[in-house]
Design an enzyme around this catalytic site. Structure first.
Site, short mmCIF file in Angstrom:
data_model
loop_
_atom_site.label_atom_id
_atom_site.label_comp_id
_atom_site.label_asym_id
_atom_site.label_seq_id
_atom_site.Cartn_x
_atom_site.Cartn_y
_atom_site.Cartn_z
CG PHE A 95 -28.20 -15.38 21.94
CD1 PHE A 95 -27.50 -15.06 23.09
CD2 PHE A 95 -29.59 -15.44 21.98
CE1 PHE A 95 -28.18 -14.81 24.28
CE2 PHE A 95 -30.27 -15.19 23.16
CZ PHE A 95 -29.55 -14.87 24.31
CG ASN A 197 -34.16 -12.21 21.69
OD1 ASN A 197 -34.07 -11.30 22.52
ND2 ASN A 197 -33.66 -13.43 21.90
N PRO A 198 -33.26 -8.62 19.78
CG PRO A 198 -33.53 -6.30 19.85
CD PRO A 198 -34.31 -7.59 19.94
#
Length: 296
Positions: A95, A197-198
């Site tokens: 990500f 920050n899932p």
């Protein structure tokens, strides 16, 4: 072709994909500084002189321009991103770190810059490793950074970034949803930071995202079921309550801005008080901090 001509071609080809002129300008300089291996000032000078582009450079630029037209993120095209003014390697398995996450990390640094000697950090869902590595870089007295992720590919990138920045973090493959409880707490420190920050974007919100996000970035790092939007946070909070007694735990989460009120109630129901929520640079409620302490 001159670099000035490429500049106009760049804008003409991408203005339908990226309608914000400032974003287009940023993309242009990110691409050209990468391909020419120089800084922004040098590119501006080349533009002012209307310098000709060598054939092999031109071919590289056109290839990467084509990738941008296909919505591929510039960070994947050049193989890196910038976080806290530092380079971090990224690819499609990782990500892409966002400015909002920089704000979350900045909050942690501000809270702990005066006393970080007896602190350890748990970076849950580390991805590229940018959070843990930046904290170690900015708070060098921190004892340990434990960084976990379910993806072996992400851990490989995080390891490369750790080596590149010469910062030691402890990497471990852990599935937050299945076996976070197995993550050992080797030593309890007086202060423990848990940061995550899932995935928090609901499937129904996919239509709100730019195509370059959902077409290329890893699905498992982005989305959660509509019926269980807090599933990752629930596992993390349960782990904290089971593993940490008699020590202070500072919890920092990045959250879904559309669910911030629901999230506050969710945290309270889980027994987490002393909550503070903050807006990001766009004005959305994006970050939350909780202070947790349970007597032995």
């Amino acid at each position: 072709m001159s670099i000035e001509e490429f500049y106009h071609l760049f804008y003409e080809d991408l203005q339908e994909v990226y309608q914000d002129s400032k974003e287009l300008e940023s993309l242009f300089f990110l691409l050209t500084t990468h391909v020419f291996k120089c800084d922004k000032t040098t590119i501006i000078l080349k533009l002012s002189k209307k310098e000709k582009i060598e054939d092999y450079i031109y071919k590289k630029l056109i290839k990467k321009l084509w990738e941008l037209k296909k919505n591929r993120p510039i960070q994947y095209i050049i193989g890196k991103t910038y976080f806290f003014g530092m380079d971090f390697l990224v690819n499609e398995k990782v990500f892409i770190p966002r400015p909002e996450t920089e704000e979350l990390v900045s909050w942690i640094i501000q809270d702990h810059k005066r006393n970080s000697e007896n602190v350890q950090v748990f970076d849950l869902g580390t991805g590229s490793g940018c959070i843990g590595i930046t904290l170690k870089k900015k708070l060098p007295k921190i004892r340990h950074i434990h960084a976990v992720d379910i993806s072996p590919e992400s851990l490989f990138i995080a390891k490369r970034n750790s080596k590149f920045h010469k910062e030691k973090i402890f990497l471990r493959k852990v599935d937050i949803l299945q076996n976070l409880i197995s993550l050992p707490i080797i030593k309890k420190y007086p202060v423990n930071i848990v940061v995550s920050n899932p995935p928090y974007v609901r499937i129904s919100e996919k239509k709100l995202l730019h195509p370059n996000i959902f077409q290329y970035e890893p699905f498992q790092a982005l989305f959660v079921p509509d019926e269980a939007p807090f599933i990752f946070y629930q596992k993390i909070l349960s782990w904290i309550k089971k593993k940490f007694t008699g020590v202070l735990v500072c919890v920092y989460f990045e959250i879904n801005q559309f669910l911030h009120l629901d999230f506050i109630e969710f945290m309270k129901k889980k027994g987490f008080r002393n909550l503070e929520i903050r807006r990001d640079f766009l004005g959305f409620f994006r970050m939350i901090r909780a202070i947790y302490y349970q007597k032995t």
